[in-house]
Design a protein around this motif. Structure first.
Motif, PDB file in Angstrom:
ATOM      1  N   ALA A 111      38.595  46.191  52.358  1.00  0.00           N
ATOM      2  CA  ALA A 111      37.991  46.415  51.039  1.00  0.00           C
ATOM      3  C   ALA A 111      36.509  46.754  51.199  1.00  0.00           C
ATOM      4  CB  ALA A 111      38.163  45.177  50.154  1.00  0.00           C
ATOM      5  N   LEU A 112      35.830  46.086  52.135  1.00  0.00           N
ATOM      6  CA  LEU A 112      34.428  46.380  52.411  1.00  0.00           C
ATOM      7  C   LEU A 112      34.279  47.780  52.995  1.00  0.00           C
ATOM      8  CD1 LEU A 112      31.441  45.670  52.728  1.00  0.00           C
ATOM      9  CD2 LEU A 112      32.015  44.523  54.882  1.00  0.00           C
ATOM     10  N   ASP A 113      35.191  48.154  53.883  1.00  0.00           N
ATOM     11  CA  ASP A 113      35.160  49.492  54.476  1.00  0.00           C
ATOM     12  C   ASP A 113      35.226  50.561  53.385  1.00  0.00           C
ATOM     13  OD1 ASP A 113      35.234  51.610  56.214  1.00  0.00           O
ATOM     14  OD2 ASP A 113      37.151  51.117  57.123  1.00  0.00           O
ATOM     15  N   VAL A 114      36.096  50.361  52.407  1.00  0.00           N
ATOM     16  CA  VAL A 114      36.220  51.302  51.286  1.00  0.00           C
ATOM     17  C   VAL A 114      34.914  51.348  50.487  1.00  0.00           C
ATOM     18  CG1 VAL A 114      37.407  51.732  49.093  1.00  0.00           C
ATOM     19  CG2 VAL A 114      38.731  51.067  51.121  1.00  0.00           C
ATOM     20  N   ALA A 115      34.309  50.171  50.256  1.00  0.00           N
ATOM     21  CA  ALA A 115      33.058  50.109  49.498  1.00  0.00           C
ATOM     22  C   ALA A 115      31.919  50.807  50.237  1.00  0.00           C
ATOM     23  CB  ALA A 115      32.695  48.654  49.213  1.00  0.00           C
ATOM     24  N   VAL A 116      31.848  50.638  51.550  1.00  0.00           N
ATOM     25  CA  VAL A 116      30.808  51.295  52.334  1.00  0.00           C
ATOM     26  C   VAL A 116      30.986  52.809  52.288  1.00  0.00           C
ATOM     27  CG1 VAL A 116      29.920  51.648  54.679  1.00  0.00           C
ATOM     28  CG2 VAL A 116      30.337  49.337  53.838  1.00  0.00           C
ATOM     29  N   ASP A 117      32.226  53.274  52.336  1.00  0.00           N
ATOM     30  CA  ASP A 117      32.461  54.715  52.243  1.00  0.00           C
ATOM     31  C   ASP A 117      32.005  55.249  50.883  1.00  0.00           C
ATOM     32  OD1 ASP A 117      33.686  57.159  53.516  1.00  0.00           O
ATOM     33  OD2 ASP A 117      34.852  57.098  51.657  1.00  0.00           O
ATOM     34  N   ALA A 118      32.252  54.490  49.816  1.00  0.00           N
ATOM     35  CA  ALA A 118      31.776  54.887  48.484  1.00  0.00           C
ATOM     36  C   ALA A 118      30.253  54.940  48.466  1.00  0.00           C
ATOM     37  CB  ALA A 118      32.299  53.913  47.432  1.00  0.00           C
ATOM     38  N   PHE A 119      29.610  53.975  49.118  1.00  0.00           N
ATOM     39  CA  PHE A 119      28.147  53.931  49.274  1.00  0.00           C
ATOM     40  C   PHE A 119      27.647  55.218  49.929  1.00  0.00           C
ATOM     41  CE2 PHE A 119      24.555  52.752  52.056  1.00  0.00           C
ATOM     42  CZ  PHE A 119      23.692  52.130  51.169  1.00  0.00           C
ATOM     43  N   LEU A 120      28.319  55.630  50.992  1.00  0.00           N
ATOM     44  CA  LEU A 120      27.916  56.836  51.717  1.00  0.00           C
ATOM     45  C   LEU A 120      28.131  58.084  50.876  1.00  0.00           C
ATOM     46  CD1 LEU A 120      29.375  55.959  55.241  1.00  0.00           C
ATOM     47  CD2 LEU A 120      27.009  55.693  54.457  1.00  0.00           C
ATOM     48  N   GLN A 121      29.194  58.109  50.104  1.00  0.00           N
ATOM     49  CA  GLN A 121      29.453  59.262  49.242  1.00  0.00           C
ATOM     50  C   GLN A 121      28.329  59.465  48.242  1.00  0.00           C
ATOM     51  OE1 GLN A 121      33.422  59.282  47.449  1.00  0.00           O
ATOM     52  NE2 GLN A 121      34.240  58.240  49.240  1.00  0.00           N
ATOM     53  N   VAL A 122      27.816  58.372  47.683  1.00  0.00           N
ATOM     54  CA  VAL A 122      26.703  58.486  46.741  1.00  0.00           C
ATOM     55  C   VAL A 122      25.459  58.990  47.462  1.00  0.00           C
ATOM     56  CG1 VAL A 122      25.170  57.224  45.178  1.00  0.00           C
ATOM     57  CG2 VAL A 122      27.618  56.711  45.206  1.00  0.00           C
ATOM     58  N   LEU A 123      25.178  58.465  48.651  1.00  0.00           N
ATOM     59  CA  LEU A 123      23.995  58.898  49.407  1.00  0.00           C
ATOM     60  C   LEU A 123      24.057  60.391  49.717  1.00  0.00           C
ATOM     61  CD1 LEU A 123      23.353  56.049  52.010  1.00  0.00           C
ATOM     62  CD2 LEU A 123      22.368  56.334  49.732  1.00  0.00           C
ATOM     63  N   GLU A 124      25.245  60.888  49.972  1.00  0.00           N
ATOM     64  CA  GLU A 124      25.390  62.304  50.313  1.00  0.00           C
ATOM     65  C   GLU A 124      25.040  63.225  49.145  1.00  0.00           C
ATOM     66  OE1 GLU A 124      28.869  61.998  53.750  1.00  0.00           O
ATOM     67  OE2 GLU A 124      29.427  62.028  51.636  1.00  0.00           O
ATOM     68  N   ARG A 125      24.999  62.675  47.937  1.00  0.00           N
ATOM     69  CA  ARG A 125      24.682  63.491  46.763  1.00  0.00           C
ATOM     70  C   ARG A 125      23.233  63.315  46.294  1.00  0.00           C
ATOM     71  NH1 ARG A 125      29.817  61.403  45.093  1.00  0.00           N
ATOM     72  NH2 ARG A 125      28.791  59.999  43.611  1.00  0.00           N
ATOM     73  N   THR A 126      22.448  62.495  46.995  1.00  0.00           N
ATOM     74  CA  THR A 126      21.079  62.243  46.561  1.00  0.00           C
ATOM     75  C   THR A 126      20.100  63.187  47.248  1.00  0.00           C
ATOM     76  OG1 THR A 126      20.714  60.565  48.272  1.00  0.00           O
ATOM     77  CG2 THR A 126      21.576  59.807  46.141  1.00  0.00           C
ATOM     78  N   ILE A 127      18.910  63.316  46.665  1.00  0.00           N
ATOM     79  CA  ILE A 127      17.883  64.195  47.215  1.00  0.00           C
ATOM     80  C   ILE A 127      17.218  63.612  48.468  1.00  0.00           C
ATOM     81  CG2 ILE A 127      15.623  65.239  46.723  1.00  0.00           C
ATOM     82  CD1 ILE A 127      16.537  65.550  43.834  1.00  0.00           C
ATOM     83  N   PRO A 128      16.889  62.307  48.502  1.00  0.00           N
ATOM     84  CA  PRO A 128      16.196  61.776  49.679  1.00  0.00           C
ATOM     85  C   PRO A 128      17.041  61.863  50.948  1.00  0.00           C
ATOM     86  CG  PRO A 128      16.072  60.248  47.833  1.00  0.00           C
ATOM     87  CD  PRO A 128      17.068  61.296  47.458  1.00  0.00           C
ATOM     88  N   ALA A 129      16.356  61.829  52.072  1.00  0.00           N
ATOM     89  CA  ALA A 129      17.039  61.815  53.377  1.00  0.00           C
ATOM     90  C   ALA A 129      17.161  60.368  53.831  1.00  0.00           C
ATOM     91  CB  ALA A 129      16.260  62.645  54.389  1.00  0.00           C
ATOM     92  N   GLU A 130      18.264  59.731  53.471  1.00  0.00           N
ATOM     93  CA  GLU A 130      18.468  58.341  53.869  1.00  0.00           C
ATOM     94  C   GLU A 130      19.017  58.272  55.293  1.00  0.00           C
ATOM     95  OE1 GLU A 130      20.007  59.619  51.141  1.00  0.00           O
ATOM     96  OE2 GLU A 130      19.514  58.440  49.360  1.00  0.00           O
ATOM     97  N   HIS A 131      18.495  57.332  56.051  1.00  0.00           N
ATOM     98  CA  HIS A 131      19.048  57.016  57.364  1.00  0.00           C
ATOM     99  C   HIS A 131      19.672  55.627  57.249  1.00  0.00           C
ATOM    100  CE1 HIS A 131      16.463  59.969  59.974  1.00  0.00           C
ATOM    101  NE2 HIS A 131      17.049  60.558  58.939  1.00  0.00           N
ATOM    102  N   VAL A 132      20.861  55.452  57.823  1.00  0.00           N
ATOM    103  CA  VAL A 132      21.610  54.211  57.655  1.00  0.00           C
ATOM    104  C   VAL A 132      21.995  53.645  59.011  1.00  0.00           C
ATOM    105  CG1 VAL A 132      23.631  53.119  56.593  1.00  0.00           C
ATOM    106  CG2 VAL A 132      22.513  55.046  55.438  1.00  0.00           C
ATOM    107  N   ALA A 133      21.894  52.329  59.136  1.00  0.00           N
ATOM    108  CA  ALA A 133      22.345  51.605  60.328  1.00  0.00           C
ATOM    109  C   ALA A 133      23.353  50.548  59.901  1.00  0.00           C
ATOM    110  CB  ALA A 133      21.164  50.945  61.037  1.00  0.00           C
ATOM    111  N   VAL A 134      24.166  50.098  60.864  1.00  0.00           N
ATOM    112  CA  VAL A 134      25.120  49.019  60.615  1.00  0.00           C
ATOM    113  C   VAL A 134      24.901  47.914  61.638  1.00  0.00           C
ATOM    114  CG1 VAL A 134      27.543  48.325  60.503  1.00  0.00           C
ATOM    115  CG2 VAL A 134      26.856  50.573  59.643  1.00  0.00           C
ATOM    116  N   VAL A 135      24.663  46.713  61.144  1.00  0.00           N
ATOM    117  CA  VAL A 135      24.603  45.507  61.971  1.00  0.00           C
ATOM    118  C   VAL A 135      25.700  44.575  61.484  1.00  0.00           C
ATOM    119  CG1 VAL A 135      23.282  43.378  62.395  1.00  0.00           C
ATOM    120  CG2 VAL A 135      22.166  45.608  62.590  1.00  0.00           C
TER     121      VAL A 135
END
Length: 287
Positions: A111-135
Motif C-alpha cells: 500500500a505504501l509502494d502504491v502511495a509513493v508511486d502516486a507521490f512521484l506522479q504528482v512530482l512529474e507534473r510540477t514545475i520545480p526540479a525535485e530530487h528524491v532519495a529513499v531511506v
C-alpha cells in the motif's frame, strides 16, 4: 476587491543566501514566481479632514514561488509493514510465515509502494526540479530464513536523484525482497539528515524536506530530538502514521520538532491522498 490582468506579475524569486528573504524580479527568462498586487476600491475615511483626504484605498501584494526541493522519504521497513492492511495486530509474531517472504499484495508495505508511486506522479507534473532519495529503517536484523542475511537498522536505498525512476526501482527492490526488524525511527531520521546534508548529492539552492512514515511505535530511542537536529540544518520534517496501531502522539511531536506537518492515514486510500498532498507542497508563499 476586483483583480485585473495587470495585477498579476510573473517573474523570478531568488534567495540571495540560505535563510534570507526571497527577492522578486518581474519578467526574466526562467520564471518561477507570481506576484499579485491588489488594491481595494476607495473607502470613505472617517474624520478624513484630519488626514488631508476623504477616502483611502488599501493595497497589498503577495508572492508565491516554486522552489527546487531535495526530498528524502524515510520509510518504515519493520516486520509489521508486512502485515495486511486489514490486520489489527500491532506487530508481526516471530512464527509468522510472512517474515520469511517478500511483502504480499495485501500488505501495508505494498500500500505504501502504491502511495509513493502516486507521490512521484504528482512530482512529474510540477514545475520545480525535485530530487528524491529513499531511506528505510527497522533495526539490525538477521532474516529468520535460509539462507539468512544481515540487514542494517537504516540504509540508503536510493540516493538523491532527479530521475524519479531511480526511486521506483528502489521501491520495486524493497517490494520483492525479505526484510524486517523493530522500529528504530531515530536511526532513519538520522540517516535522512545525512542524505539531505551530503554535499555530493544535495543541492545548495534547494529546500530540504524529509517525510517520515511509520505504522508503529518507536523502539530504542525517542526520534523527536533527531527531528529537532534535522530542523537545525534547515530541513523541514513531516511525519505520517499509517494504520490505527501507529503512535500518532509521538509522530505529531516529531513533526512539531522538525517544523513540519503531521498526517494520519487509517487506510491505503487515505495514505495515497496524503502522499499526493505532500508532493503538491512545492509552492511556498515567499512574501
Amino acid at each position: 476587491l476586483e483583480l485585473e490582468k495587470e495585477d498579476f506579475e510573473f517573474g523570478q524569486s531568488t534567495q540571495p543566501s540560505s535563510g534570507a528573504r526571497f527577492v522578486f524580479t518581474s519578467g526574466g527568462g526562467m520564471q518561477n514566481a507570481v506576484r499579485v498586487n491588489a488594491t481595494a476600491s476607495p473607502r470613505a475615511l472617517f474624520a478624513g479632514g484630519l488626514f488631508n483626504g476623504s477616502s483611502f484605498a488599501p493595497s497589498q501584494s503577495a508572492t508565491a514561488t516554486y522552489a527546487h526541493i531535495d526530498i528524502c522519504l524515510v520509510l518504515d521497513r519493520s516486520s509489521s509493514m508486512k502485515l495486511y492492511t486489514t490486520d489489527e495486530a500491532p506487530y508481526m509474531s516471530g512464527g509468522d510465515p510472512r517474515a520469511c517472504r517478500a511483502p504480499e499484495d495485501e500488505s501495508r508495505w505494498i500500500a505504501l509502494d502504491v502511495a509513493v508511486d502516486a507521490f512521484l506522479q504528482v512530482l512529474e507534473r510540477t514545475i520545480p526540479a525535485e530530487h528524491v532519495a529513499v531511506v528505510t529503517y527497522a533495526s539490525n536484523y538477521n532474516t529468520p530464513c535460509s539462507p539468512s542475511s544481515s540487514i542494517p537498522k537504516s540504509r540508503i536505498d536510493c540516493q538523491l536523484s532527479g530521475d524519479l525512476e531511480d526511486v521506483r526501482s528502489a521501491m520495486s527492490t524493497l517490494s520483492s525482497t525479505v526484510w524486517g526488524g523493530m522500529t528504530e525511527i531515530h536511526s532513519g531520521v538520522q540517516m535522512g539528515t545525512s542524505v539531505l546534508t551530503d554535499p555530493v548529492y544535495s543541492r545548495e539552492n534547494a529546500r530540504k524536506v524529509m517525510i517520515v512514515l511509520t505504522d508503529g511505535h518507536y523502539t530504542a530511542a525517542d526520534p523527536v530530538p533527531y527531528a529537532a537536529t534535522a530542523a537545525g540544518y534547515g530541513i523541514t520534517v513531516h511525519a505520517v502514521t499509517f494504520g490505527d496501531g501507529a503512535n500518532q502522539e509521538d509522530m505529531q511531536s516529531l513533526a512539531t520538532a522538525g517544523g513540519g506537518e503531521f498526517f494520519h492515514a487509517p487506510d491505503p486510500a487515505t495514505l495515497e491522498a496524503v502522499f499526493r498532498q505532500l508532493a503538491a507542497m512545492a509552492v511556498l508563499l515567499t512574501d
